[in-house]
Write a protein that holds these residues in place. Structure first.
Motif, mmCIF file in Angstrom:
data_model
loop_
_atom_site.group_PDB
_atom_site.id
_atom_site.type_symbol
_atom_site.label_atom_id
_atom_site.label_comp_id
_atom_site.label_asym_id
_atom_site.label_seq_id
_atom_site.Cartn_x
_atom_site.Cartn_y
_atom_site.Cartn_z
ATOM 1 N N VAL A 64 0.866 -1.176 0.000
ATOM 2 C CA VAL A 64 0.000 0.000 0.000
ATOM 3 C C VAL A 64 0.902 1.225 0.000
ATOM 4 N N ALA A 65 0.788 2.056 -1.035
ATOM 5 C CA ALA A 65 1.682 3.194 -1.240
ATOM 6 C C ALA A 65 0.905 4.495 -1.064
ATOM 7 N N LEU A 66 1.292 5.292 -0.072
ATOM 8 C CA LEU A 66 0.556 6.500 0.291
ATOM 9 C C LEU A 66 1.319 7.752 -0.134
ATOM 10 N N HIS A 67 0.715 8.489 -1.042
ATOM 11 C CA HIS A 67 1.347 9.690 -1.575
ATOM 12 C C HIS A 67 1.402 10.808 -0.541
ATOM 13 N N ARG B 217 8.895 5.041 -8.977
ATOM 14 C CA ARG B 217 9.114 3.940 -9.923
ATOM 15 C C ARG B 217 8.718 2.596 -9.291
ATOM 16 N N LEU B 218 7.719 2.659 -8.420
ATOM 17 C CA LEU B 218 7.329 1.467 -7.671
ATOM 18 C C LEU B 218 6.696 0.411 -8.572
ATOM 19 N N LEU C 240 1.736 -6.714 -5.978
ATOM 20 C CA LEU C 240 0.684 -5.759 -6.288
ATOM 21 C C LEU C 240 0.941 -4.452 -5.552
ATOM 22 N N VAL C 241 0.494 -3.332 -6.122
ATOM 23 C CA VAL C 241 0.638 -2.039 -5.458
ATOM 24 C C VAL C 241 -0.716 -1.333 -5.442
ATOM 25 N N LEU C 242 -1.179 -0.999 -4.252
ATOM 26 C CA LEU C 242 -2.424 -0.260 -4.064
ATOM 27 C C LEU C 242 -2.091 1.191 -3.715
ATOM 28 N N TYR C 243 -2.624 2.119 -4.507
ATOM 29 C CA TYR C 243 -2.405 3.547 -4.287
ATOM 30 C C TYR C 243 -3.723 4.218 -3.908
ATOM 31 N N ASP D 236 18.496 4.831 -3.718
ATOM 32 C CA ASP D 236 17.129 4.579 -4.154
ATOM 33 C C ASP D 236 16.258 4.088 -2.999
ATOM 34 N N ALA D 237 15.345 4.951 -2.545
ATOM 35 C CA ALA D 237 14.481 4.594 -1.419
ATOM 36 C C ALA D 237 13.551 3.439 -1.754
ATOM 37 N N THR D 238 13.126 3.327 -3.007
ATOM 38 C CA THR D 238 12.223 2.243 -3.386
ATOM 39 C C THR D 238 12.891 0.884 -3.185
ATOM 40 N N THR D 239 14.163 0.805 -3.543
ATOM 41 C CA THR D 239 14.904 -0.441 -3.325
ATOM 42 C C THR D 239 15.075 -0.711 -1.837
ATOM 43 N N PHE D 240 15.424 0.321 -1.058
ATOM 44 C CA PHE D 240 15.553 0.148 0.391
ATOM 45 C C PHE D 240 14.237 -0.371 0.973
ATOM 46 N N MET D 241 13.127 0.228 0.556
ATOM 47 C CA MET D 241 11.822 -0.140 1.099
ATOM 48 C C MET D 241 11.488 -1.594 0.790
#
Length: 330
Positions: A63-66, A80-81, A91-94, A316-321
């Protein structure tokens, strides 16, 4: 009240509008747009279904929160998730904050009803998660939440109050659970840090999930020069979740979970920023991890420079996450 709330939630789920979908799985590598409503309101969402998705294969869900002044498309572009989801198969839920609910599209983390279980915007987001689980093959033991700025503060709330839903989370340029309970207090906390002790909020977070014997792994990421959310908020988030995990370990505040990092590491990216990593390991499990990026402001490191909140120099924070998330199952 409880009975009518449940009936309304069921009705909201039945009335959920999905554009050109009718409840069937979408084609792989595609967007699905929808709308969810419950007694606390209605919000739109977008779901990224990754390349190679097979209806019978349970995948993780992120779950990705802007943040403020963003929407799902912009947050997906910044991080770039979706590309990471295609490569790693999740899966990615926005969820999307409605401008009618907040003119700057910030999640309303500063409103008291949004800081409790079964209420407000957190209940809407969890309702979306339940919808995805009912329509797609989701590994319920690998559901994660993360965000930036206002989305990061909402992530703290969701991790505190729904630790039975989320296996781990990320707080990027955000703050701890209940850093403040009013709009004016939140503005103060963003500038100076919370007036509340993280240990007290750690117990409150544990209580919000019903005082479970359960631990909540959290990645905290913050720039050392963040002039929008004071970096002290990152330190307070670390301490708060360590305290929450202390209670979750054995139900007592007895420092069974260490409050000092078990390891401190240093890294850098060629042409990018230096960073410090603090690991807090308990029982062989990485419970809390803190990245501090030297010289970075209020941003998502490694993000696409054409979007708000980007610090494209990296790391890259996305990779860290994702690397943190995939270590944890609930």
């Amino acid at each position: 009240m409880k009975r009518s709330h449940g009936a309304f939630v069921r009705t909201g789920a039945l009335l959920l509008v999905l554009f050109a979908l009718s409840g069937a799985p979408a084609h792989a590598g595609s967007w699905v747009s929808g709308y969810y409503t419950n007694p606390w309101g209605a919000r739109g969402f977008q779901l990224w279904v990754p390349t190679g998705y097979q209806p019978g294969e349970a995948l993780p869900l992120v779950v990705a929160l802007h943040g403020c002044f963003q929407n799902p498309d912009q947050f997906a572009g910044l991080t770039r998730l979706n590309q990471k989801a295609d490569a790693e198969r999740f899966l990615v839920l926005y969820p999307n904050q409605a401008m009618i609910s907040n003119g700057t599209q910030c999640w309303n983390f500063m409103i008291a009803t949004n800081m409790e279980r079964g209420m407000g915007e957190p209940s809407i987001i969890v309702g979306m998660v339940d919808w995805v689980k009912s329509h797609y093959a989701v590994d319920a033991h690998r559901v994660y939440v993360g965000g930036v700025s206002a989305g990061a503060v909402m992530s703290s709330i969701l991790l505190a109050c729904y630790s039975d839903v989320f296996a781990a989370g990320m707080v990027g340029a955000g703050a701890m659970y209940k850093a403040a309970t009013t709009a004016s207090g939140s503005a103060y906390a963003m500038i100076f840090g919370s007036i509340y002790h993280p240990d007290d909020r750690g117990r409150d977070a544990w209580a919000c999930s019903g005082k479970p014997r359960r631990q909540v792994p959290v990645l905290v990421l913050h720039g050392s020069e963040d002039d929008v959310v004071n970096p002290i908020n990152g330190e307070q988030a670390v301490r708060q979740f360590l305290q929450t995990n202390d209670y979750g370990d054995d139900g007592a505040d007895n420092d069974s979970v260490p409050y000092r990092p078990t390891q401190v590491r240093y890294g850098d990216v060629p042409g990018g920023r230096r960073y410090t990593v603090k690991d807090y390991v308990y029982g062989g499990r990485l419970l809390v991890q803190k990245y501090e990026l030297q010289g970075m402001g209020h941003a998502w490191p490694g993000g696409d420079p054409s979007y708000l909140f980007s610090d494209p120099s990296g790391p890259d924070a996305t990779t860290f996450m994702w690397d943190f998330f995939k270590q944890h199952t609930r």
